[in-house]
Write a protein that holds these residues in place. Sequence first.
Motif, PDB file in Angstrom:
ATOM      1  N   VAL A   1     101.216  43.644  88.515  1.00 39.39           N
ATOM      2  CA  VAL A   1     100.753  42.317  87.541  1.00 39.39           C
ATOM      3  C   VAL A   1     100.363  43.193  86.020  1.00 39.39           C
ATOM      4  CG1 VAL A   1      99.662  40.203  86.936  1.00 39.39           C
ATOM      5  CG2 VAL A   1     101.557  40.187  88.561  1.00 39.39           C
TER       6      VAL A   1
ATOM      7  N   TYR B   1     104.728  40.365  85.860  1.00 36.01           N
ATOM      8  CA  TYR B   1     103.380  39.641  85.052  1.00 36.01           C
ATOM      9  C   TYR B   1     104.288  38.000  84.132  1.00 36.01           C
ATOM     10  CZ  TYR B   1     100.069  38.455  80.615  1.00 36.01           C
ATOM     11  OH  TYR B   1      99.718  38.182  79.909  1.00 36.01           O
TER      12      TYR B   1
ATOM     13  N   ALA C   1     104.133  35.576  86.761  1.00 34.68           N
ATOM     14  CA  ALA C   1     102.293  35.041  87.526  1.00 34.68           C
ATOM     15  C   ALA C   1     101.109  34.846  86.213  1.00 34.68           C
ATOM     16  CB  ALA C   1     101.855  36.512  87.703  1.00 34.68           C
ATOM     17  N   LYS C   2     101.945  35.077  84.974  1.00 32.48           N
ATOM     18  CA  LYS C   2     100.618  34.600  84.162  1.00 32.48           C
ATOM     19  C   LYS C   2     101.097  33.985  82.854  1.00 32.48           C
ATOM     20  CE  LYS C   2      97.485  37.057  86.077  1.00 32.48           C
ATOM     21  NZ  LYS C   2      96.584  36.098  86.604  1.00 32.48           N
TER      22      LYS C   2
END
Lengths: 319, 405
Positions: A78, A163, A166-167
């Motif tokens: 990530v 990434y 997750a974000k």
Amino acid sequence: MKELKIFGIVAIFTLVLYWGVEPFAHSQMHKHVDSHGFAYDGTADIAEAVTAEKNDTAEAKKVFWGDVSKISALKGDVAAGEAGFATCMGCHMEGGVNMGGVIPPVLDHAGAIYDKNYLIALIKDPAMATNVDHKYADTSTHPMGSIKMMMTDDQQIADVVAYMMAKKAGEVTTKEAFSEACGRCHAMRYAKTTQLGDTPTFKHEKDTLAHKIKVIDEQSLVKAYMGKLPPDLSIIIRARSAHFMETFVENPQGQMAGTSMPRVGLSHAGYEKVHAYMTEIGDPSKPAREALGPWVLLFFTVFTLLAYFWKRSMWKDHY
Amino acid sequence: MAKFEKANSIGEWLDQRLAIETLKKVMNTEYWIPKNINFLWAMGMVLAATFGILVVSGIFLLMYYKPDTALAFDSVNYTTMTEVGYGWLWRHIHGVGASLVFLVIYIHMFTGIYYGSYKRGRELIWLSGMGLFVAFSAEAFSGYMLPWGQMSYWAGMVITNLFSGGSLEAYGLVEWIRGDYVPADAFLTRFFMLHVFLLPLVIIGLIVLHFGTLRIPHVNNQDGEEFDYAEAAELYKAGKVKESKVIPFSPVFLSKDVFVMGVYFILFFYLVFYHFEFAMDPVNFDPADGLKTPAHIYPEWYFLWSYEILRPFSKDLGLVLFAISQVIFFMLPFLDRSPNVAPASRRGLFKYWFWILLIDVIVLTFMGKLPPTDALFANIGLVAAVLFFVLWIALPFITKSEKKL
């Protein structure tokens, strides 16, 4: 009882009639397309190329989706992905401008609405992932084609996708899901949105008209790129069956071979959000209908019972 | 001028001036209906009620509708459905009502055919009823144009094209009907006028005539029995209700009508709330587009059987047969040569004729919606269409040979 027998005959003929003109007719009129449950592994794409006897294309697709599944198996980092994602932000930002036909979509909720494998495929080769490679002899001419030169390493792709998952996930409203996934090409006039997003209200007519011109300009670019202006989706929910919508969004080529609509790669959860938004706008009376329905039926049930007792009292001395 | 005395009540005051007591007797309490009937005899009142619902819902929809090709679609799909309180309810009632009214018309028609309620003095009941069928068909078609969706446009295109008369190529007539080369604003506004004014007026007139035609020959009964109404009525009025063969329209017959209507309204509103989409074709939720022909163009279900008679033949023959099929039911009282007024089950070959006709019309209805590109469906459609005419040609012969009961 004779009346019940007659009623039975009328009811049977009515139901047969209904079956013939509705479920049966529709099952014969429309092409049957299976749903893949919003999983993106290229099965349908390869099958389409095989059916069309495009052997080279089928081979290329097999290799491509094989690579995608390899990348999917890699463990994405990530933190490393955040750096890679900066590359994306060059184009994918709030208030972006048209680039080669469309405005690059905002990726704020990409992880929440798109499928992981699809995102990997998209970064690897946008034309293949969106299943409109037939439009591009050389895939680098795809508006996002340059990504192939910018992000070449498998691990880097895995990181960027990790990434996003997750974000760039989190809570997403139905409207955000629709406007991020569909809104750059499809207007929704009943929600007062265009390819440029929500239509602001202006104090002066001059500004209203100026905005209208901006919308027309944007629509001309989309039209030039897509071949025709993609339809307004205000009441598409009532114009197409639920099954059509689902399978069309999963893979537009499956329902409409040769269409210029790209596959957008919504996950099941993402599609539910988009679908919910289209229902809110296209069928706004649904909650009111569901709330009122039982009461009206209750009223007529009581009405019918009372009428039955009235009839009985009226007829009781007649036989 | 008649001599008027001081009235003691509003009823009396009205009676002096309007003879409402006589009117009540003639229309209700001494309007005699045979006792030997089943729930199918309530279909007339069910139809009247459905027409009432269509008028009322239509009035509400009319308040927001804009007969203009640029505005019509959104005035229906956005203004009525989103901004008008309960607009969706009125629209769904209107849509479902338009479909159900035809279901009940067909039940009513086939009831009449089954029990032989179209002959020996009842010819005008049948003819005025068929007139209503035609008027309702025109009303349904003109109403279907109004939302100005894809199916409105293309149905308008296809149906008005029929008036070119095949090889006659009477395109001038088609343009005259459309008011333009293609269905456009002039077309929409004239169909709007027909739908909300002229045709409802015709329908109301025909309903009055239809009721009037019932008066002298009286309503038929389950056995086609002829009896002396005056005698039966005297018996009833003398309190011998059990022995009498008649009942008064109000309240005895009406109480059963209202019960049947209740059952019907449960179905009606179930459809309005939970299953309205059968009456509102999805294709019509795409705005009219003269440059984009829908993959399948088909009429609403109640026109499918005659549409299927048009399709399987060559252009000119198809048109001629289609035209005949539109009027052939009018001829029923004259093609049926049998002296018997009795249920089909007691009428020899006519029994088979009735059920074959019913099934044939249903088969035609099925095939009318299916794509004609499928050879199997096209062939079934052709056979069913030929059979339809064979049945009508055979009718005078099989009824002529019928034994007198």
